[in-house]
Scaffold this active site. Structure first.
Site, PDB file in Angstrom:
ATOM      1  CE1 TYR A 225      -3.623  -2.464  -0.372  1.00 35.91           C
ATOM      2  CE2 TYR A 225      -2.604  -3.347   1.701  1.00 35.91           C
ATOM      3  CZ  TYR A 225      -3.536  -3.505   0.768  1.00 35.91           C
ATOM      4  OH  TYR A 225      -4.345  -4.574   0.564  1.00 35.91           O
ATOM      5  NE  ARG A 382      -4.469 -16.474   7.156  1.00 35.16           N
ATOM      6  CZ  ARG A 382      -3.467 -17.028   6.565  1.00 35.16           C
ATOM      7  NH1 ARG A 382      -3.684 -17.666   5.248  1.00 35.16           N
ATOM      8  NH2 ARG A 382      -2.128 -17.240   6.981  1.00 35.16           N
TER       9      ARG A 382
HETATM   10  C1  LIG Z   1      -9.414 -11.023   5.778  1.00 31.81           C
HETATM   11  C2  LIG Z   1      -8.230 -10.659   6.078  1.00 31.81           C
HETATM   12  C3  LIG Z   1      -7.840  -9.179   6.033  1.00 31.81           C
HETATM   13  C4  LIG Z   1      -6.820  -8.647   6.179  1.00 31.81           C
HETATM   14  N1  LIG Z   1      -6.740  -7.126   6.556  1.00 31.81           N
HETATM   15  C5  LIG Z   1      -5.565  -6.628   6.885  1.00 31.81           C
HETATM   16  C6  LIG Z   1      -5.434  -5.261   7.197  1.00 31.81           C
HETATM   17  O1  LIG Z   1      -6.413  -4.582   7.324  1.00 31.81           O
HETATM   18  N2  LIG Z   1      -4.368  -4.678   7.389  1.00 31.81           N
HETATM   19  C7  LIG Z   1      -3.103  -5.580   7.567  1.00 31.81           C
HETATM   20  O2  LIG Z   1      -2.168  -4.991   7.747  1.00 31.81           O
HETATM   21  N3  LIG Z   1      -3.160  -6.848   7.158  1.00 31.81           N
HETATM   22  C8  LIG Z   1      -4.451  -7.459   6.895  1.00 31.81           C
HETATM   23  N4  LIG Z   1      -4.616  -8.685   6.630  1.00 31.81           N
HETATM   24  C9  LIG Z   1      -3.300  -9.462   7.289  1.00 31.81           C
HETATM   25  C10 LIG Z   1      -3.375  -9.993   8.679  1.00 31.81           C
HETATM   26  O3  LIG Z   1      -3.307  -9.028   9.593  1.00 31.81           O
HETATM   27  C11 LIG Z   1      -2.226 -11.071   8.857  1.00 31.81           C
HETATM   28  O4  LIG Z   1      -1.032 -10.424   8.681  1.00 31.81           O
HETATM   29  C12 LIG Z   1      -2.147 -12.437   8.082  1.00 31.81           C
HETATM   30  O5  LIG Z   1      -3.454 -12.832   7.892  1.00 31.81           O
HETATM   31  C13 LIG Z   1      -1.259 -13.586   8.376  1.00 31.81           C
HETATM   32  O6  LIG Z   1      -1.602 -13.740   9.685  1.00 31.81           O
HETATM   33  P1  LIG Z   1      -2.172 -15.208   9.975  1.00 31.81           P
HETATM   34  O7  LIG Z   1      -1.389 -16.399   9.338  1.00 31.81           O
HETATM   35  O8  LIG Z   1      -2.430 -15.301  11.509  1.00 31.81           O
HETATM   36  O9  LIG Z   1      -3.834 -15.182   9.273  1.00 31.81           O
HETATM   37  C14 LIG Z   1      -5.565  -9.440   6.601  1.00 31.81           C
HETATM   38  C15 LIG Z   1      -5.899 -10.794   6.481  1.00 31.81           C
HETATM   39  C16 LIG Z   1      -7.132 -11.506   6.141  1.00 31.81           C
HETATM   40  C17 LIG Z   1      -7.210 -12.741   6.298  1.00 31.81           C
END
Ligand SMILES: Cc1cc2nc3c(=O)[nH]c(=O)nc-3n(C[C@H](O)[C@H](O)[C@H](O)COP(=O)(O)O)c2cc1C
Length: 417
Positions: A225, A382
């Protein structure tokens, strides 16, 4: 309008432990509380705050807003994480301007009317969870703005949302006029005065966030971004004071950070960065890499950032690594390699599970990351969408008992078990 606050009820209960905290006095002799579930102090500008555990709900866009306003969806969504003991919640990427949103359904903090709406979100979450630390991610989507919400499966004629559908596909911006990839929008290169406007917009959004009651803001400088595009030489080929050297490419982020730090000396100021652009090894273009992260981490530490979260991805379409457990831990290690003075580091990315030896123990992998000193805090995304009770489940798996749960629920468990 919220219902009557229940906090007096929650606080007058006989069980004074906040949800998500572990009662250390109840642990059998010789049983240590895992770092993941221990209270911990972190800096917040000129002060310190105590988190009730080291678990953070990572920011996750829900694309469920109308004109940037939180909706009942957000109250329930964050309410459940709060009620089940997450120590820290970071509300999703929120546009600092309407055109800084990823989609027209994104959350925002770009107008005064948003303050009261966010205040009721913060109040709701804090009302059901004492000692909850709550922040919001401030974002500008840059060249990746004006998209359809990813859950929208309707066939659309254009990959980006046109003005006729509430988008701004002709006016997306970036550090340089370089599209994200083939077939993507060609962004307008920001002028110097437009860059200064964006700096102002971040500071104004932070002011609104703090007035809404958020404890901290997280500046989104990851995932390709706007701010992360400024940092990466792949997306920033400017020839002025915002391009070229690492100092120049990180100037906008650092200006924003310094101004927020100066204006709100006691509030929490967090940043999310890409640890690496993740180019394949045989791609020799100059890019953002772990060395860049180490250098910037040191500057952010000096500038008074409290917590740095290291993620990755989103600058180029295809990454050189896949999302396996701990795949972003090297990024957190790169930040810590700067020999930080006060700033804490959090890691994120598939950290919810067990280790190779004990794959089915939630929290064990995260605990290992903390024990090894690779990160100070653990952010999870997630898994909270599938299992909002993750903190309690990890406590049960690691300690054989629940972390304190909501009274309204937990008194029923002995009979259930
Ligand atoms: C549905 C969804 C929306 C996300 N929106 C953002 C966001 O708004 N800002 C951001 O920095 N990362 C966003 N991410 C990334 C998550 O913050 C996180 O870094 C990523 O899911 C990896 O972590 P996890 O393996 O625990 O899911 C998003 C991820 C998912 C799945």
């Amino acid at each position: 309008m919220l219902a009557v606050s229940s906090s007096s009820y929650a606080l007058s209960s006989q069980e004074r432990l906040p949800v998500g905290a572990v009662d250390l006095s109840s642990l059998p002799e010789g049983v240590e509380c895992p770092l993941l579930l221990q209270r911990t102090e972190i800096p917040s500008g000129t002060t310190t705050v105590t988190l009730k555990n080291r678990v953070i709900v990572a920011p996750m866009c829900m694309y469920s807003s109308v004109d940037g306003f939180p909706t009942p969806f957000h109250l329930v969504h964050h309410g459940q994480f709060a009620l089940h003991g997450a120590g820290t919640i970071i509300v999703e990427a929120s546009g600092i301007t309407p055109s800084g949103r990823i989609s027209p359904r994104d959350l925002g903090l770009y107008k005064e009317e948003h303050v009261a709406a966010h205040a009721s979100l913060v109040q709701t979450a804090k009302d059901v969870s004492s000692e909850l630390y709550m922040g919001i991610q401030l974002a500008h989507a840059g060249r990746k703005a004006s998209t359809w919400p990813p859950y929208d499966r309707t066939p659309h004629e254009t990959p980006y949302v046109p003005v006729s559908e509430g988008g701004w596909d002709k006016t997306v911006v970036n550090a340089s006029s370089i599209p994200y990839g083939e077939g993507h929008l060609v962004p307008h290169e920001l002028s110097l005065s437009e860059i200064r406007d964006i700096e102002d917009d971040f500071v104004r959004a932070a002011d609104r966030a703090f007035r809404a009651g958020y404890d901290f803001v997280q500046i989104h400088s990851a995932h390709g971004y706007l701010l992360s595009s400024f940092c990466s030489p792949l997306a920033n080929q400017r020839k002025d004071m915002y391009g070229g050297s690492l100092e120049n490419r990180t100037r906008l982020l650092l200006n924003i950070v310094r101004r927020i730090r100066d204006q709100f000396p006691e509030k929490g100021l967090w940043v999310r960065l890409n640890g690496t652009d993740g180019l394949p090894e045989d791609d020799e273009r100059e890019s953002w890499n772990y060395e860049s992260t180490t250098a910037l981490a040191s500057m952010l530490d000096d500038a008074g950032v409290d917590v740095l979260d290291i993620s990755s991805g989103g600058t180029v379409g295809k990454l050189s690594f896949s999302s396996t457990p701990g795949y972003q831990v090297p990024g957190a290690e790169a930040a810590k390699a700067a020999g930080l003075k006060r700033m804490k580091v959090s890691s994120v990315g598939c950290l919810q599970g067990g280790t190779e030896e004990h794959p089915h123990v939630p929290g064990l992998f995260a605990e290992k990351v903390l024990q090894e000193g690779s990160a100070d805090l653990i952010a999870l995304g997630r898994i909270f969408l599938r299992q909002p009770t993750w903190v309690e489940d990890a406590a049960r798996a690691l300690l054989g008992k629940h972390a304190a749960g909501a009274l309204q629920y937990s008194y029923t468990f002995p009979r259930l078990d």
